[in-house]
Design an enzyme around this catalytic site. Structure first.
Site, mmCIF file in Angstrom:
data_model
loop_
_atom_site.group_PDB
_atom_site.id
_atom_site.type_symbol
_atom_site.label_atom_id
_atom_site.label_comp_id
_atom_site.label_asym_id
_atom_site.label_seq_id
_atom_site.Cartn_x
_atom_site.Cartn_y
_atom_site.Cartn_z
ATOM 1 N N HIS A 306 66.713 30.358 -2.657
ATOM 2 C CA HIS A 306 66.166 29.432 -3.646
ATOM 3 C C HIS A 306 67.305 28.777 -4.411
ATOM 4 C CE1 HIS A 306 63.865 27.899 -7.104
ATOM 5 N NE2 HIS A 306 62.808 27.985 -6.328
ATOM 6 N N ASP A 363 57.654 29.561 -1.333
ATOM 7 C CA ASP A 363 57.213 28.534 -0.391
ATOM 8 C C ASP A 363 56.876 29.137 0.972
ATOM 9 O OD1 ASP A 363 57.615 26.294 -2.146
ATOM 10 O OD2 ASP A 363 59.761 26.565 -1.864
#
Length: 427
Positions: A306, A363
Site C-alpha cells: 500500500h 483492494d
C-alpha cells in the site's frame, strides 16, 4: 523542543511556527514563506505537504493504524454499522438510538429520485463505465436541487447531507442495473440502509428478495472500511473543489472522477483484471509471483502492499475474515477466486514479500468479495465510492465550516523565457 523552525537561505534566516497534532504529528506552518522570503516549496504529489488541519481521520502507515474520530477501525467494523459510522464521520460523535433512528428515517424520506433522472440514465449506452454514469448522475442532482447549501445553517446543512445519503445508493443501483439490463428499483423502506442497497442492486423482477446475513454483514464491513482515509486523491479533490464554494453534489461528482483512476479507487478492479489475465495464461500463480519479483519484468502484482501502509493494511485483516465467510457460505467454485487464494497464500509465506511487507491489501480482498457476490468488475470502484461517500461529506463539511481559503497551489515555471513574436510568414 522548539516551537519554531528556522530556514536559512542566502544568509538570511526565517522562522516559522511548528504545529503539533493531537497524535504528536509535527508540521511546519509555511503560510508566510513566500511573503517573507519570496520563495516557495515544491512537493510533487504533496507527499510531505499538509493541506489542512482535520479532526476526522487519523492514519499511521508505519504502525498500521486507522481511526475515525478517535475510534479504531477494528472496533467500528466489529461493533458498528455503516450508518452509525457515517453519522460519526460527518457529525463527530456516535449517535444514540434516537439520533440514529431519526437519521435513518430522514434518509428514507429523501430516497426518491426525480423521474426525469431516468432520461439522463437512458442517454448512456449499456457499455458506459458505471463510474462515468455515477459521476454524471451525481452532478445532475444539482439541476434538481439548484439551491446552494447555506453552510451557516445547521438545518440546511443537515438536509443536504441526508439528501445525498438517500439518493446516492439509488444512483449506484441504477448504474449497475442499467449495465445488467434490469428494470430500475427504488428499494424498500422496511429494510436497513445496507440491506436496502443490496436489494436495490440485486432483486430480480420475477423473484422475491431474500436476505443473506453473511453477505449483508460483509457489505457493511466493506463500506465501513472504505468510509474515509485521510487526505487521499479523491478526498483532496472534494475539498479543493469545495474550497471554491462549489456545492456538495458538484464537489462529490469531482471526487468520484478522481476515485475512478486505477492508482486510486480503480485498484480493486485492476486486481480482478490481473487475476483474469493470469487465468487466461494458464493460472500458474508461482510463475506470476516470480514475475512480480523480477525487476526487469513489467508485470505488476496488484492488490499487494500500500502507498501509505508500510505494514499490514489494518482494513485487510478485517475484510479477509469476511471474504472467507462469504466464500464458504456461497460455496462458489470459481477458478479466478482459486487463483486469488493461491497468490494470497504464497505472498504470506514468501520471504521476498514478507520482508518487504507486501501483504494483500483491502483492494485485494474487496475485489474477491465483490466478484463472489456477482457484482460486475467495473462496478467495483462504484462500490468504493458508495463507501467513501460519508467521508467525502465529512471532509467537505469540515472544510466549509472552518472557512478554509480557496485552494491555489504554486508552481516553479520551467518554460521558455520572454521571446519576441514572429509573424506567420517568417516562421
Amino acid at each position: 523542543m522548539s516551537d519554531k523552525a528556522t530556514l536559512e537561505f542566502e544568509g538570511k534566516k526565517y522562522e516559522f511556527p511548528v504545529i503539533k497534532g493531537t497524535e504528536d504529528e509535527l508540521a511546519i506552518d509555511i503560510k508566510a514563506l513566500r511573503g517573507t522570503s519570496g520563495i516557495v516549496t515544491i512537493d510533487p504529489g504533496y507527499k510531505n505537504t499538509g493541506s489542512c488541519e482535520s479532526a476526522i481521520t487519523f492514519l499511521d502507515g508505519e504502525k498500521g493504524i486507522l481511526r475515525y474520530r478517535g475510534y479504531s477501525i477494528e472496533e467500528l467494523a466489529e461493533k458498528a454499522d455503516f450508518l452509525e459510522v457515517a453519522y460519526l464521520l460527518i457529525f463527530g460523535e456516535l449517535p444514540n438510538k434516537e439520533q440514529l433512528a431519526a437519521f435513518h428515517m430522514d434518509i428514507k424520506n429523501e430516497s426518491h429520485v426525480d423521474e426525469e433522472m431516468k432520461k439522463i440514465l437512458d442517454g448512456f449506452p449499456k457499455s458506459a463505465h458505471p463510474m462515468g454514469v455515477l459521476s454524471s448522475l451525481t452532478s445532475a442532482l444539482v439541476a434538481f436541487n439548484p439551491r446552494s447549501v447555506d453552510v451557516s445553517s445547521d438545518e440546511a446543512m443537515y438536509h443536504s447531507i441526508v439528501r445525498i445519503l438517500a439518493k446516492f445508493p439509488v444512483l449506484v443501483a441504477w448504474a449497475m442495473r442499467k449495465k445488467m439490463g434490469l428494470p430500475l428499483d427504488y428499494g424498500d423502506d422496511s429494510l436497513g440502509y445496507v440491506e436496502n442497497i443490496h436489494k436495490m442492486m440485486f432483486k430480480k423482477p420475477n423473484q422475491e428478495y431474500k436476505r443473506n446475513k453473511i453477505i449483508i454483514d460483509a457489505l457493511d464491513k466493506l463500506l465501513i472500511l472504505h468510509a474515509d482515509h485521510e487526505q487521499n486523491c479523491s478526498t483532496s479533490t472534494v475539498r479543493i473543489v469545495g474550497s471554491s464554494h462549489a456545492g456538495l453534489f458538484a464537489s462529490l461528482s469531482a471526487g468520484i472522477s478522481a476515485l475512478w483512476g486505477p492508482l486510486h479507487g480503480g485498484a480493486n478492479q485492476a486486481v480482478l483484471e490481473m487475476l483474469e489475465a493470469i487465468e487466461a495464461d494458464g493460472g500458474d500463480t508461482k510463475k506470476y509471483m516470480a514475475k512480480a519479483k523480477d525487476k526487469e519484468d513489467p508485470f505488476r502484482l496488484m492488490g499487494f502492499g500500500h502507498r501509505v501502509y508500510k505494514n499490514f493494511d489494518p482494513r485487510a485483516r478485517i475484510i479477509k475474515t469476511a471474504a472467507d465467510e462469504v466464500l464458504n457460505d456461497l460455496g462458489i467454485s470459481d477458478p479466478i477466486l482459486e487463483i486469488a487464494k493461491g497468490l494470497e497464500k504464497e505472498a504470506l509465506e514468501d520471504d521476498y514479500f514478507v520482508k518487504r511487507k507486501l501483504y494483500p491489501n483491502v483492494d485485494f480482498y474487496s475485489g474477491i468479495i465483490y466478484r463472489a457476490l456477482g457484482i460486475p468488475t467495473d462496478m467495483f470502484t462504484v462500490m468504493f465510492a458508495l463507501g467513501r461517500l460519508p467521508g467525502w461529506i465529512a471532509q467537505w463539511r469540515e472544510m466549509r465550516l472552518r472557512k478554509e481559503p480557496i485552494g491555489r497551489p504554486r508552481q516553479i515555471y520551467v518554460g521558455a523565457n520572454l521571446r519576441p513574436f514572429v509573424e506567420v510568414d517568417k516562421r
